[in-house]
Enzyme design. Structure first.
Site, PDB file in Angstrom:
ATOM      1  N   SER A  25       0.853  -1.162  -0.098  1.00 34.68           N
ATOM      2  CA  SER A  25       0.097  -0.039  -0.081  1.00 34.68           C
ATOM      3  C   SER A  25       0.871   1.228   0.035  1.00 34.68           C
ATOM      4  O   SER A  25       0.273   2.445  -0.244  1.00 34.68           O
ATOM      5  CB  SER A  25      -0.702   0.133   1.574  1.00 34.68           C
ATOM      6  OG  SER A  25      -0.088   0.113   2.231  1.00 34.68           O
ATOM      7  N   GLY A  57      -4.198  -0.519   5.957  1.00 35.44           N
ATOM      8  CA  GLY A  57      -4.659  -1.091   7.234  1.00 35.44           C
ATOM      9  C   GLY A  57      -5.850  -0.458   7.706  1.00 35.44           C
ATOM     10  O   GLY A  57      -6.553  -1.090   8.681  1.00 35.44           O
ATOM     11  N   GLU A 166       6.549   6.181   9.626  1.00 38.19           N
ATOM     12  CA  GLU A 166       6.539   6.871   8.375  1.00 38.19           C
ATOM     13  C   GLU A 166       7.075   8.113   8.540  1.00 38.19           C
ATOM     14  O   GLU A 166       7.415   9.059   7.555  1.00 38.19           O
ATOM     15  CB  GLU A 166       5.200   6.767   7.577  1.00 38.19           C
ATOM     16  CG  GLU A 166       4.868   5.393   7.120  1.00 38.19           C
ATOM     17  CD  GLU A 166       3.967   5.251   6.060  1.00 38.19           C
ATOM     18  OE1 GLU A 166       3.123   6.363   5.872  1.00 38.19           O
ATOM     19  OE2 GLU A 166       3.980   4.311   5.292  1.00 38.19           O
ATOM     20  N   CYS A 198       3.035  -6.575  10.109  1.00 34.77           N
ATOM     21  CA  CYS A 198       3.018  -5.418   9.175  1.00 34.77           C
ATOM     22  C   CYS A 198       4.580  -5.127   8.598  1.00 34.77           C
ATOM     23  O   CYS A 198       5.649  -5.353   9.286  1.00 34.77           O
ATOM     24  CB  CYS A 198       2.758  -4.314   9.806  1.00 34.77           C
ATOM     25  SG  CYS A 198       2.728  -2.778   8.920  1.00 34.77           S
ATOM     26  N   THR A 199       4.654  -4.927   7.307  1.00 38.55           N
ATOM     27  CA  THR A 199       6.104  -4.768   6.695  1.00 38.55           C
ATOM     28  C   THR A 199       6.964  -3.539   7.230  1.00 38.55           C
ATOM     29  O   THR A 199       7.905  -3.556   7.027  1.00 38.55           O
ATOM     30  CB  THR A 199       5.651  -4.712   5.291  1.00 38.55           C
ATOM     31  OG1 THR A 199       4.975  -3.917   4.857  1.00 38.55           O
ATOM     32  CG2 THR A 199       5.297  -6.303   4.602  1.00 38.55           C
TER      33      THR A 199
END
Length: 280
Positions: A25, A57, A166, A198-199
């Site tokens: 994503s 998500g 992020e 989660c990556t």
């Protein structure tokens, strides 16, 4: 007959040379891409981050499936020889649809199945952390229960971690406070194995380890998925056997300088993102 065999050989060699398609994503899937690059340095890679629609998500299963369908169509048009769903949210709700869509043509590799298969046999209580979409789908819980019915399972949505990472705050007191909050909740108290579902989360592995202690095994999810990709391609004789370094191309559906900065951090090297709005 000879002509047919020659044509077959040409088609096979052409397919081997085609890139591995990878999507997420956003740019979190670059942790998986980095591991694939390290393990398979001669493979061409084609990465698509759907930054116009992140984060998956927080999206509905129907929306995630719709986005995944469009991205896979794009990767197929660019001759991908395999698809790696480098996104836990998409893996949890779109894998079956994508297998039905193109699974008879190319292998579809998700991040959940190989991770579940890598849970240590001696583990008694598995903890899973991930996005709301991943945890609420119940896919990890269901697959672990099917494969390891004797293991206890605790699953926890940890939605604050992705935006913290992020924003480049994974080495600050902000990430520490958030991780301590989540991992101190009752659900995580008795675990002996943690799945960072989660990556994005591999960037917090060191922090998780400090909080949980050395008695809790934390799965190296990017490496697990890279090894599974190597195995799947090897089983199908699709591995690139040449020695020339592979070419990697990175696309996003919505470019910002922030994404480029984050992408370099996740991939561990300078990369160039190209904007390509496949949704027009």
């Amino acid at each position: 007959m000879h002509h047919f065999l020659v044509q077959l050989a040409i088609r096979y060699l052409s397919q081997v040379k085609q890139p591995i398609g990878i999507f997420d994503s956003g740019v979190g899937g670059l942790t998986v891409t980095r591991a694939i690059r390290q393990l398979l340095p001669n493979e061409d890679l084609l990465y698509f981050g759907d930054t116009a629609h992140l984060p998956y998500g927080e999206k509905s299963p129907e929306a995630i499936r719709s986005y995944s369908r469009g991205i896979v169509q794009f990767l197929l048009e660019h001759k991908a020889k395999a698809i790696v769903i480098a996104c836990n949210s998409a893996s949890s709700v779109a894998t079956d649809m994508l297998i039905e869509m193109v699974g008879d043509r190319i292998p579809i590799i998700n991040v959940i199945d190989p991770i579940v298969q890598s849970i240590p046999l001696e583990s008694k209580h598995v903890g899973i952390i991930g996005t709301r979409a991943t945890i609420s789908s119940g896919v990890y819980q269901e697959k672990i229960a099917d494969q390891f019915p004797q293991k206890s399972i605790s699953a926890l949505a940890t939605p604050l971690l992705v935006p913290i990472i992020e924003e480049g705050l994974e080495e600050t007191v902000i990430s520490e406070n958030a991780a301590v909050h989540y991992l101190s909740l009752p659900e995580m108290k008795e675990i002996d194995t943690l799945i960072p579902g989660c990556t994005h989360y591999p960037l917090l592995t060191k922090l998780f380890s400090q909080i949980l202690g050395e008695d809790v095994a934390i799965l190296n999810t990017p490496q697990i998925v890279a090894l599974n990709t190597q195995q799947r391609l090897g089983d199908l004789n699709l591995l690139e056997k040449g020695t020339k370094p592979g070419i990697a191309k990175f696309y996003v559906s919505d470019y910002t300088p922030t994404f480029e900065r984050i992408a370099k951090h996740f991939f561990g090297a300078d990369i160039s993102l190209s904007e390509l709005d496949i949704w027009k």
